[in-house]
Design a protein around this motif. Structure first.
Motif, PDB file in Angstrom:
ATOM      1  N   ILE A 149       0.723   7.970  -9.521  1.00 55.75           N
ATOM      2  CA  ILE A 149       0.637   8.338  -8.105  1.00 55.75           C
ATOM      3  C   ILE A 149      -0.820   8.103  -7.711  1.00 55.75           C
ATOM      4  N   VAL A 150      -1.033   7.324  -6.650  1.00 53.87           N
ATOM      5  CA  VAL A 150      -2.400   7.085  -6.171  1.00 53.87           C
ATOM      6  C   VAL A 150      -2.582   7.848  -4.875  1.00 53.87           C
ATOM      7  N   THR A 151      -3.703   8.541  -4.764  1.00 54.31           N
ATOM      8  CA  THR A 151      -4.015   9.221  -3.501  1.00 54.31           C
ATOM      9  C   THR A 151      -5.491   9.035  -3.185  1.00 54.31           C
ATOM     10  N   THR A 194      -6.947   0.695   0.752  1.00 53.85           N
ATOM     11  CA  THR A 194      -6.471   1.126  -0.566  1.00 53.85           C
ATOM     12  C   THR A 194      -5.428   0.156  -1.113  1.00 53.85           C
ATOM     13  N   LEU A 195      -4.510  -0.265  -0.256  1.00 54.00           N
ATOM     14  CA  LEU A 195      -3.473  -1.205  -0.702  1.00 54.00           C
ATOM     15  C   LEU A 195      -4.102  -2.518  -1.165  1.00 54.00           C
ATOM     16  N   LYS A 196      -5.116  -2.984  -0.435  1.00 50.25           N
ATOM     17  CA  LYS A 196      -5.815  -4.230  -0.823  1.00 50.25           C
ATOM     18  C   LYS A 196      -6.482  -4.055  -2.185  1.00 50.25           C
ATOM     19  N   ALA A 197      -7.104  -2.894  -2.378  1.00 50.45           N
ATOM     20  CA  ALA A 197      -7.776  -2.630  -3.658  1.00 50.45           C
ATOM     21  C   ALA A 197      -6.754  -2.563  -4.794  1.00 50.45           C
ATOM     22  N   LEU A 198      -5.610  -1.949  -4.526  1.00 47.10           N
ATOM     23  CA  LEU A 198      -4.564  -1.871  -5.555  1.00 47.10           C
ATOM     24  C   LEU A 198      -4.053  -3.264  -5.908  1.00 47.10           C
ATOM     25  N   LYS A 231       4.920   0.061  -5.399  1.00 49.31           N
ATOM     26  CA  LYS A 231       6.356   0.281  -5.204  1.00 49.31           C
ATOM     27  C   LYS A 231       6.641   0.965  -3.879  1.00 49.31           C
ATOM     28  N   ASP A 232       5.710   1.797  -3.420  1.00 51.81           N
ATOM     29  CA  ASP A 232       6.000   2.569  -2.218  1.00 51.81           C
ATOM     30  C   ASP A 232       4.709   3.170  -1.665  1.00 51.81           C
ATOM     31  N   PHE A 233       4.764   3.568  -0.414  1.00 52.50           N
ATOM     32  CA  PHE A 233       3.657   4.302   0.223  1.00 52.50           C
ATOM     33  C   PHE A 233       4.282   5.359   1.121  1.00 52.50           C
TER      34      PHE A 233
END
Ligand SMILES: O=P(O)(O)OC[C@H]1O[C@H](OP(=O)(O)OP(=O)(O)O)[C@H](O)[C@@H]1O
Ligand code: HPA
Length: 186
Positions: free
Chosen positions: A57-59, A133-137, A145-147
């Motif tokens: 889980i990323v936050t 954050t999505l770009k970094a991931l 998989k999801d946000f």
């Protein structure tokens, strides 16, 4: 199911940060105090709609942490916190973050190539934080998989959906200087 969350959002005070109407709410600010029932409602809602077949889980610090921690405890999946300070570890990824009222840098450590992740945050508004954050991931080689954001405000989520990202939220709101209006919820 989201009774306390919705009621508390309806009663949230709004302050102006320049031209930006900013709602103040326990889940998004820790102010004035966070009722555990509200966190439970948010976690149950996320579990209901999210793809949790993930490794991590990323936050994003700070106010993604309470909900992500409660989710982590409920589903026994570890958390990676995107920080606003550098650690200068090998492979640290740095991206620029811009919200409706602030600018800064985000630092991501702890994501391995191929990690399946869900991004969880308290709010999406302009989408600036989520996009960074999505770009970094993606740069780290994660499989996103999801946000899920607990609260969706403004057009950021729509922008990200148009870019092809899978963006979910529990409650959609409209915020003006006069207060918060609930537009939709799960
Ligand atoms: O969609 P956006 O316009 O980017 O806004 C959403 C972001 O704003 C808040 O974080 P903030 O950077 O204010 O930090 P905080 O969690 O420490 O309050 C919130 O936690 C989100 O991460
Ligand atoms: O209006 C807001 N309130 C709380 N947190 C936020 N994060 C982005 N916008 C907001």
């Amino acid at each position: 199911m989201l009774n306390k969350l919705i009621k508390s959002l309806e009663n949230a005070p709004v302050i102006m940060k320049g031209d930006y109407p900013y709602f103040i709410h326990p889940l998004t600010d820790g102010v004035p105090e966070l009722d555990p029932d509200i966190v439970r409602e948010a976690v149950s809602g996320i579990i209901r709609i999210a793809d949790l077949d993930v490794d991590k889980i990323v936050t994003v610090e700070a106010m993604g942490i309470p909900v992500a921690t409660a989710l982590s405890l409920a589903v026994s999946i570890p958390i990676v916190v995107v920080r606003k300070r550098a650690y200068n570890l090998p492979n640290e990824i740095v991206v620029d973050q811009q919200t409706g009222y602030s600018k800064g840098k985000l630092y991501i450590n702890g994501i391995e190539k191929g990690d399946r992740v869900i991004l969880v945050d308290d709010v999406i508004s302009t989408g600036g934080t989520a996009l960074a954050t999505l770009k970094a991931l993606e740069r780290a080689g994660a499989v996103i998989k999801d946000f899920v954001a607990v609260v969706e405000k403004g057009d950021g989520a729509k922008m990200l959906r148009e870019m092809g990202y899978n963006v979910k939220s529990l409650v959609k709101i409209e915020v003006s200087k006069d207060g918060v209006r609930i537009l939709d919820h799960i």
